[in-house]
Design an enzyme around this catalytic site. Structure first.
Site, PDB file in Angstrom:
ATOM      1  N   PRO A   1       9.799  -1.249  -8.113  1.00  0.00           N
ATOM      2  CA  PRO A   1       9.338  -1.155  -9.502  1.00  0.00           C
ATOM      3  C   PRO A   1       9.438   0.267 -10.038  1.00  0.00           C
ATOM      4  O   PRO A   1       9.557   1.241  -9.289  1.00  0.00           O
ATOM      5  CB  PRO A   1       7.873  -1.587  -9.417  1.00  0.00           C
ATOM      6  CG  PRO A   1       7.639  -2.036  -8.007  1.00  0.00           C
ATOM      7  CD  PRO A   1       8.689  -1.382  -7.170  1.00  0.00           C
TER       8      PRO A   1
ATOM      9  N   ALA B   1       0.832  -1.203   0.000  1.00  0.00           N
ATOM     10  CA  ALA B   1       0.000   0.000   0.000  1.00  0.00           C
ATOM     11  C   ALA B   1       0.869   1.256   0.000  1.00  0.00           C
ATOM     12  O   ALA B   1       1.918   1.300   0.636  1.00  0.00           O
ATOM     13  CB  ALA B   1      -0.926   0.007   1.210  1.00  0.00           C
ATOM     14  N   GLY B   2       0.412   2.249  -0.720  1.00  0.00           N
ATOM     15  CA  GLY B   2       1.164   3.505  -0.749  1.00  0.00           C
ATOM     16  C   GLY B   2       0.356   4.607  -1.397  1.00  0.00           C
ATOM     17  O   GLY B   2      -0.651   4.358  -2.063  1.00  0.00           O
TER      18      GLY B   2
ATOM     19  N   TYR C   1       7.595  11.586  -1.720  1.00  0.00           N
ATOM     20  CA  TYR C   1       7.428  10.199  -2.167  1.00  0.00           C
ATOM     21  C   TYR C   1       8.768   9.467  -2.182  1.00  0.00           C
ATOM     22  O   TYR C   1       8.901   8.360  -1.647  1.00  0.00           O
ATOM     23  CB  TYR C   1       6.812  10.181  -3.562  1.00  0.00           C
ATOM     24  CG  TYR C   1       6.582   8.798  -4.127  1.00  0.00           C
ATOM     25  CD1 TYR C   1       5.544   7.995  -3.655  1.00  0.00           C
ATOM     26  CD2 TYR C   1       7.399   8.292  -5.138  1.00  0.00           C
ATOM     27  CE1 TYR C   1       5.325   6.728  -4.173  1.00  0.00           C
ATOM     28  CE2 TYR C   1       7.189   7.023  -5.667  1.00  0.00           C
ATOM     29  CZ  TYR C   1       6.143   6.250  -5.177  1.00  0.00           C
ATOM     30  OH  TYR C   1       5.939   4.994  -5.692  1.00  0.00           O
TER      31      TYR C   1
END
Length: 243
Positions: free
Chosen positions: A183, A87-88, A153
């Site tokens: 990723p 989750a992010g 981020y």
């Protein structure tokens, strides 16, 4: 086989990982924030593969939300043997550090870094006691490059690497591995949906295309199967940032 909790499991990389781990024989807890219908769709897909699955709603921006998620999964499915911290939050995009508010910084840190710490802290002791555990943290190439979302981020994702290395030292020798996958530019709804924007992004990738969620999920599943790989950060980015 064990119980796998996947945060952010209702879509994209999380949903693909749920299917891969179910195929490997694991029961699945699908963590999600608001997309109940999508989460139940993943649950149905896992059950079609012959495994148990349940969806669990939680707001990971809140400390109690993460704590409550772990408690609910353990109460309903049993001890968590596999923890996929996927989750992010990655918006709004603001690459100019001077324009990133403290509130935005705190929100990104709460969801992307504090919640994984709380979840891992809750489960790793039981994993060590049982002599088996797998923790995989989903980071981003932004941890290496700064990325296109912003410093809040990138910093939150970079923090996952330090957290994983520390946890891996705890688990090493007790059957518990901890790794990071990072990723870049994967075909999910976190990217722009229009063809021109996607083509522009793909042009930056040496292999010439965007990545697929199933490709990331395949790597995560391989790490879950492997008992010897730990404390590693693995880029899956089509060659954007050679390590």
């Amino acid at each position: 086989m064990g119980v796998a909790l996947i945060t952010g499991g209702s879509r994209g990389i999380g949903a693909a990982t749920a299917r891969h781990l179910a195929q490997d024989g694991h029961d699945i807890a699908v963590g999600y924030r608001s997309e109940a219908e999508a989460a139940e769709g993943v649950v149905a897909a896992v059950r079609d593969l012959g495994r148990q699955a349940r969806a669990f709603a939680a707001d990971l921006a809140d400390v109690d939300g993460t704590e409550g998620l772990i408690a609910a999964v353990e109460a309903q499915l049993g001890p968590i043997d596999i923890l996929i911290l996927n989750a992010g939050v990655n918006s709004p995009m603001q690459t100019d550090a001077r324009r990133v508010s403290v509130a935005a910084w705190d929100r990104f840190m709460a969801i992307n870094l504090r919640s994984p710490f709380i979840a891992a802290r809750r489960v790793i002791g039981g994993m060590i006691d049982r002599g088996f555990g797998r923790i995989v943290l989903v980071s981003s190439v932004a941890a290496y490059t700064g990325g296109i979302v912003g410093p809040h981020y990138a910093a939150s994702k970079a923090g996952l690497h330090g957290l994983a290395h520390s946890l891996a030292q705890m688990g090493a020798g007790h059957g518990v591995t901890v790794n990071v996958v990072a990723p870049a530019l994967i075909e999910t709804d976190m990217l722009p949906s229009d063809a021109d924007s996607q083509a522009q992004l793909a042009s930056r990738i040496p292999v010439g295309r965007l990545g697929r969620a199933d490709e990331v999920a395949d790597l995560i599943a391989a790490l879950v199967r492997n008992a010897y790989v730990t404390s590693q950060s693995i880029l899956i980015d089509g060659g954007m940032h050679p390590s």
